[in-house]
Every structure is written in C-alpha cells, then in structure tokens.
Scaffold this active site. Structure first.
Site, mmCIF file in Angstrom:
data_model
loop_
_atom_site.group_PDB
_atom_site.id
_atom_site.type_symbol
_atom_site.label_atom_id
_atom_site.label_comp_id
_atom_site.label_asym_id
_atom_site.label_seq_id
_atom_site.Cartn_x
_atom_site.Cartn_y
_atom_site.Cartn_z
ATOM 1 N N GLU A 120 -0.163 12.589 -0.003
ATOM 2 C CA GLU A 120 -1.032 11.341 -0.147
ATOM 3 C C GLU A 120 -1.186 10.602 1.008
ATOM 4 O O GLU A 120 -0.332 10.139 1.732
ATOM 5 C CB GLU A 120 -0.260 10.093 -1.046
ATOM 6 C CG GLU A 120 -0.207 10.433 -2.566
ATOM 7 C CD GLU A 120 0.393 9.250 -3.357
ATOM 8 O OE1 GLU A 120 0.283 8.192 -2.680
ATOM 9 O OE2 GLU A 120 0.803 9.529 -4.501
ATOM 10 N N GLU A 177 7.151 9.172 -6.115
ATOM 11 C CA GLU A 177 7.993 8.089 -5.418
ATOM 12 C C GLU A 177 9.322 7.430 -5.916
ATOM 13 O O GLU A 177 9.220 6.158 -6.166
ATOM 14 C CB GLU A 177 6.866 7.041 -4.904
ATOM 15 C CG GLU A 177 5.863 7.663 -4.057
ATOM 16 C CD GLU A 177 4.958 6.445 -3.585
ATOM 17 O OE1 GLU A 177 4.860 5.350 -4.089
ATOM 18 O OE2 GLU A 177 4.417 6.516 -2.687
HETATM 19 C C1 GAL Z 1 1.295 5.542 -3.383
HETATM 20 C C2 GAL Z 1 1.560 5.841 -4.833
HETATM 21 C C3 GAL Z 1 0.429 6.130 -5.441
HETATM 22 C C4 GAL Z 1 -0.599 4.911 -5.156
HETATM 23 C C5 GAL Z 1 -0.756 4.685 -3.782
HETATM 24 C C6 GAL Z 1 -1.460 3.688 -3.271
HETATM 25 O O1 GAL Z 1 2.598 5.036 -2.911
HETATM 26 O O2 GAL Z 1 2.566 7.221 -5.077
HETATM 27 O O3 GAL Z 1 0.441 6.452 -6.790
HETATM 28 O O4 GAL Z 1 -0.007 3.740 -5.849
HETATM 29 O O5 GAL Z 1 0.659 4.644 -3.349
HETATM 30 O O6 GAL Z 1 -1.392 3.273 -2.108
#
Ligand code: GAL
Length: 680
Positions: free
Chosen positions: A328, A174
């Site tokens: 994710e 990110e």
């Molecule tokens: C994302 C990030 C992850 C974790 C996740 C939690 O934005 O890439 O490492 O922090 O959020 O929601």
C-alpha cells in the site's frame, strides 16, 4: 520499526534459511513485479466492475487486494455466507489476467457480530468499551472473535482453493488495535507467567517496590489501565510485547487454516509503520511468507523521499534481504498534517521505484478507485474521482507500462556495508513518560542516521540487537536506550573482531526490563566505548551547544569521563563530547550529544572512511538517490533524481531499462526523472 529478531534477518545467525531464499518457491504465484491496489468492488454496482477490468488492463495492473473489509458483505448474518459477488469478482479478475491478494476480512467485524459478542469489542485504558461504526474494532484476545476469524478464513479458503485468480492471502489488515478488557487481562497474565516464571520474578522485573506496587496474587495484575499518575514503565513495555505476541498468535491461527487448504499460496499481512502500533514487525517477519508493508510518508519535500527509502530498507531488512512487497502507498497524494497534497508529476513513480530499488517485488497502492462515500472518500487512488482522463491516472498507466522492463532485476539483491542497529523495544521504552528529556526521540535518531548515510550515498540495512553483524563494515547505534546483556556482548565482539561502531547518546542505558544500569552510563557499552558518563545533561528548550571543532549539539549533553577512549570533540567547558576507542581489531565511537545533520555527517564520514565502507557511487550530486542491485551475472543501478533540475551522475556505463538509451560514463537525469541502468 525495526529489524529482524528471531525473524529472517536473524535467521542466518540462528542457522536457519533466510525468508528470501527459503520462501522462493511459495512466492512463485506472485507476479514478478506486482502492480495494483486495494480493490473494493462491493462499494460499486456491477456496471462499474466491467469498467474496472478495462481500466486495470490499460494500467497494466496484475494484482489487487480484494475483500479487505468485506466481512459484513460476505457473511450478512452469522453462518450465512454470500460468496456470489466475490465469485463473480474473482472470475472477472482471472478472465482479465489479474491476480488477487485475497483478504480475510477480520479487521472489520460486522455490526451483527459486535452485537452478538459485546465482549469482543475493545476496551480503552480508561474502561470505555468501543462499538462498531468504524473499523479495527475487535479485541484480539476475545475467544468469540478469534473463533470467528478462523471460521471466516477457513470458509474463504475452502471456497477459493484452486481459484485461478488467487495468488496471495492478505490476512486481516494492519494488526494494531489495543484492548484492555478482561479477556486481554487474562491472556496478559498467562503471558506474563510464562515470561517471568512467577510473581516474585515479575515484581523484581517491574521494580514494583517503587511506589508500593508489589503484587501478591496474579489477579491483581492488570492490562495497564488509566492511572492517577505515571504508570509502571516495565508493565507498559511488557504490555506492548504481549499485544504484539497476541496478535501474532491470531495471525498464525488464520495462516494455519489457509495453509492447510491452499498449501502453495503465500500468506502475508500488511505491516503498518508508526510508534502507535503495538507490533514488533521484526519478530513477526519469520511468520509471513513475504514481508508486506504499507507506507505513507508524513513529511512533504525531501522528507517524504527519505522516509520512503528508510521504510523500504526496513522492510528489506525484516525480509532478511530477500523479496518483500510494498502493498500500500498513496497514488497521487501525500497526506501531511491534515492536508492532502498532490504529488508533483513523476513523484509517484519515484516513490515506487525507490521501494522497488530496495527490493520490493512491486508497487501497490491503497486504493484502485476513489470511493464515493465512507470515511476514506478523500483518500488517494490510482483512479481518481474525476476518472481516467486525468494526469494521475495517466501516470499510473505510464508506470504500469514501464514496469515489465524491470523484470530482469528480479532475484537480485541489495548489498549494504553499513547497518543501523535498531529495535522497536528500545523505541517503546525511550518514548515512555518520565524520561530525562521528552525531546529525545528514538524515531528521529534512527531517521537521522539513515538520512545522513543515504545522503552520503551509502545503502543501509537495519539489524536487530543480537544479529550477526559480521557482513557490515560500520554499524550505527542511534540512542539504543534499552539493550540486553547478550545483545551488548554481541556488539562488543563485533568490534573486537574488526567492526566499527558509532554509538549515539542515551544508548545502553536500561536492561530489557527498563531498569537503569548503575555504575555510570552507558551501562551496557561503558567498557566497549572506554568512557564513563556520570551525569546526563539534557539541554533546555531551544538551546544548542557548539563544540570545539564548530559542530553543533542539540537537545542533549552528558558529562563524559574518559576510561580508555580519546576525546575527538569537546564541549566549551573542555570536557569530552565525542570519543573514539580502538578495541581489538575494530573501533568504537561515541557521540554524547545529538549532533545536527551536518555534525553527524562529519562523524559518519570519518567513521565510514576508517571502516572502509564505501558509498555506492562517490561524489553523488545532492538530492540523487542510488541503489545498486546485483545478481550472479549482472548489476543494475537505480538512480532517482529528486531535485527539480537536471543532475549529472558520473561513473555510470550501461543501458537504461526505462528509456532504452545507452549511458556512456555520465548519466544526465532531468529533474524528477529516474533511470535503471543495467551496468556493463
Ligand atoms: C492503511 C490502511 C488502508 C487505508 C490506508 C489509508 O493504513 O491499511 O485500509 O486506510 O491506510 O492511508
């Protein structure tokens, strides 16, 4: 947000191959439908690794992101690498038939690095230099940081080139850290000199004659620091553009070393959505081998489903209609306003299928196993703290078992007849301070257009200003505050040759330097719309306006003079509020107020009908999401029932790949259930 520019979505306009097509070979290393999550074995003893493998196999996991924040473990002291643990992890994964999206760990430099290179720590706009102790603590313009990133990426690629588990490179995490330090400033000036040519042009573009900001030497120009009062909007906008390009350059450096050592392994980075992110993902899309997004809905209730659908449509649009990956999401929780709300049974599956329906090559999560400690100890995971004997894990296993049944949809495409013209630069410009109303939100306008079209059963693409729009029957243009002359001309010629547009208030107002177009609003679209707006009239807080046909306007009104258009809706004063003008073979409509959903839906329905844009299925029941996927010889219908009770969807014939059952004209879906019907 928003849509592809010189990225793949625009690629067709530029005569290049869309990513979805050209990248097909390089994506051969990926599972057809990826299933898994961020895997952080370095946080656990080895005994747990064995259990992880067993449970991953049970869940049907086939891809995990490894090493995302592992730099301090991989390189405990400068130049001294410890790969032994990662060797073992990757070997274990390979032995269990699980692929690795191997990360370069550059989002979290180790403490020794910060201490050795304090100039690589980010500086806030108030001059505060941050330090290690969290993550994402780097200045992307600092030479020592950039060099170290390339070095560690190269070391990983050298070590793991040819490893059987390696399926995808996950560069960084990110991209998004802001910095205002001296390194940043120097890079910003170089970027500005290239963009504007000289100081005179910069002064002109930034309107520095306003408030006596004229620069007489380059070293006076800073990375916008905290100011006494409102900062220069053009400077702020250019700084966001620069930050995006600077991070993109950093990504490309890592990609180059990875590509050199592992030419057949695709390289990506995970895009994070949100208006705090100084990254223009549409522009970046052509640099990644597969667009990968993280998505965490921030609303509960139906809002979460609608945000999910929108983010997936955005990702597909960035990917030029080709494959992309949800890399994710949260497994069993929705994090809303400081609360971690449990997802109701079936909701994880519906969210995942919404992404897959819209083109994601899988459903991945943050994270595999809930951690014992650390800042995200309460974040959702596929495997919760309570272990495998839980409803959440059972659902993970169940969905993992169902996914292979959907493999036949691989390579099919989503077709949309409606597009939303959207641009992150317009969003950045509209969210600046000093605007006529701070209530007007670009994000909200875009979300409304998507939500309304979706509820009416239409599938929507996002398109960038300037993109080829010819495949769409209807283009929605919500509050596109900033637009270049070229992009405005593109929209006009789209209408001229038969396209239909629905433009909403506060569009076409500013040029690419945030300078207001004079002579009447909406400057860039005045002729196209056949109107001249002579006064902007934002509404006081809480006030609404009821139009002559009963529709309700909120937040904003305008004084609209007709100059070729007809009024199709009027304010109580009798002045035009909504207009329509046929132009060439197409039609251009304008909304001078922010209609509520009901009002916008009514206008959308009229515009869609006139343009010939048809919903995926007519007469769709409320709270049901449908997406059609097609390939040369087949078509599938993804149907998601977000309601709590049964919904009956007519006009569906085929076989549901999830239940294995035949559907003969009417699909009856219990509350919260989904079907993926191969159509006859
Ligand atoms: C994302 C990030 C992850 C974790 C996740 C939690 O934005 O890439 O490492 O922090 O959020 O929601």
């Amino acid at each position: 947000m928003i849509a592809a520019k010189d990225g793949p979505g625009m690629a067709e306009r530029d005569g290049k191959t869309p990513v979805g097509e050209g990248a097909r070979d390089i994506l051969a290393s990926l599972p057809v439908l990826a299933y898994g999550g961020d895997y952080n074995p370095e946080q656990w003893p080895r005994t747990v690794w064995r259990e992880d493998m067993e449970l991953m196999r049970r869940a049907g996991v086939n891809l995990v992101s490894v090493g995302v924040f592992s730099w301090s473990r991989l390189e405990p002291r400068e130049g001294e690498y410890d790969f032994a643990w990662l060797d073992e992890v990757l070997d274990l994964l390979a032995a269990n038939g699980i692929g690795a999206a191997l990360a370069t760990p550059t989002a979290s430099p180790p403490p020794w690095f910060s201490l050795a290179h304090p100039d690589a720590l980010p500086v806030r706009d108030d001059g505060t230099r941050l330090t290690h102790g969290s993550r994402d603590t780097y200045c992307v313009s600092a030479p020592p940081y950039r060099e170290a990133c390339v070095r560690v990426a190269d070391a990983l690629a050298e070590r793991y080139a040819g490893h059987p588990a390696l399926r995808l490179w996950h560069v960084h995490n990110e991209y998004g850290t802001w910095c205002h330090c001296g390194h940043t400033e120097a890079a910003f000036r170089r970027w500005l000199a290239e963009r504007h040519g000289g100081l005179a042009a910069l002064n002109e573009a930034w309107t520095t004659a306003h408030w006596g900001q004229i620069y007489s030497a380059w070293d006076q120009v800073n990375a916008p620091r905290a100011t006494q009062y409102l900062a220069n909007p053009a400077q702020l906008l250019d700084f966001r553009r620069f930050t995006s390009e600077e991070m993109r350059a950093a990504f490309r450096e890592q990609k180059a070393v990875l590509r050199r050592r592992t030419p057949s392994v695709p390289v990506t980075t995970n895009f994070v959505l949100g208006d705090w992110v100084p990254v223009d993902h549409a522009r970046w899309a052509s640099d990644v081998d597969i667009v990968a997004i993280d998505h965490y809905p921030s609303g509960d209730g139906r809002a979460a489903e609608e945000q999910t659908a929108m983010s997936a449509d955005l990702a597909r649009s960035w990917a030029g209609g080709g494959k992309w990956l949800l890399i994710e999401q949260a497994a069993n929780l929705v994090h809303v306003d400081g609360r971690a709300l449990a997802k109701a049974p079936g909701r994880m599956r519906r969210h995942s299928l919404s992404h897959i329906a819209r083109g994601s090559a899988g459903a991945m999560f943050f994270q595999w196993r809930a951690p014992r400690g650390g800042s995200e100890r309460w974040h959702a995971a596929m495997l919760p703290h309570a272990g495998p004997d839980t409803r959440a894990f059972e659902e993970v296993v169940e969905f993992g078992a169902a996914l292979p049944d959907l493999a036949e949809t691989d390579g099919s495409r989503v077709d949309a007849e409606v597009a939303i013209l959207a641009d992150v630069e317009a969003s950045w410009a509209l969210s600046q301070p000093g605007m006529p109303s701070s209530d007007l939100s670009y994000e909200a306008a875009i979300a409304q257009a998507h939500r309304v079209a979706g509820r009416a059963g239409h599938t929507v693409d996002f398109a960038a200003p300037g993109a080829d729009l010819s495949r769409y029957r209807l283009v929605l243009v919500p509050s596109l505050y900033l637009v270049s002359d070229a992009a405005a001309a593109g929209l006009a010629s789209y209408v001229e040759s038969g396209g239909h547009v629905l433009i909403s208030c506060f569009s076409g107002i500013a040029d690419e330097h945030t300078r207001i177009r004079t002579g009447g609003h909406p400057g860039a679209f005045r002729d196209l719309l056949g109107i001249r707006v002579t006064e902007l009239r934002p509404l006081p807080e809480g006030e609404r306006v009821v139009l002559d046909d009963g529709r309700v306007g909120t937040l904003w009104t305008e004084e609209v003079r007709l100059a070729g258009a007809e009024a199709t809706g009027r304010y109580p004063s009798g002045e035009p509020a909504i207009t329509r003008k046929p132009t060439g073979r197409g039609v251009a409509r304008y909304l001078s107020t922010c209609l509520d959903d009901e009002g916008y839906a009514a206008e959308f329905a009229v515009a869609a009908a006139e343009s010939g844009a048809a919903p995926v299925l007519p007469g769709l029941p409320e709270d049901v999401e449908v997406v059609r996927r097609t390939s040369a010889g087949a078509a599938w219908l993804f149907v998601l029932n977000h309601a709590g009770t049964e919904r009956r969807i007519s006009g569906v014939r085929g076989r549901d790949l999830l239940s294995g059952k035949a559907v003969d004209g009417e699909l009856a879906l219990p509350g919260g259930e989904c079907a993926v019907v191969r159509l006859e």
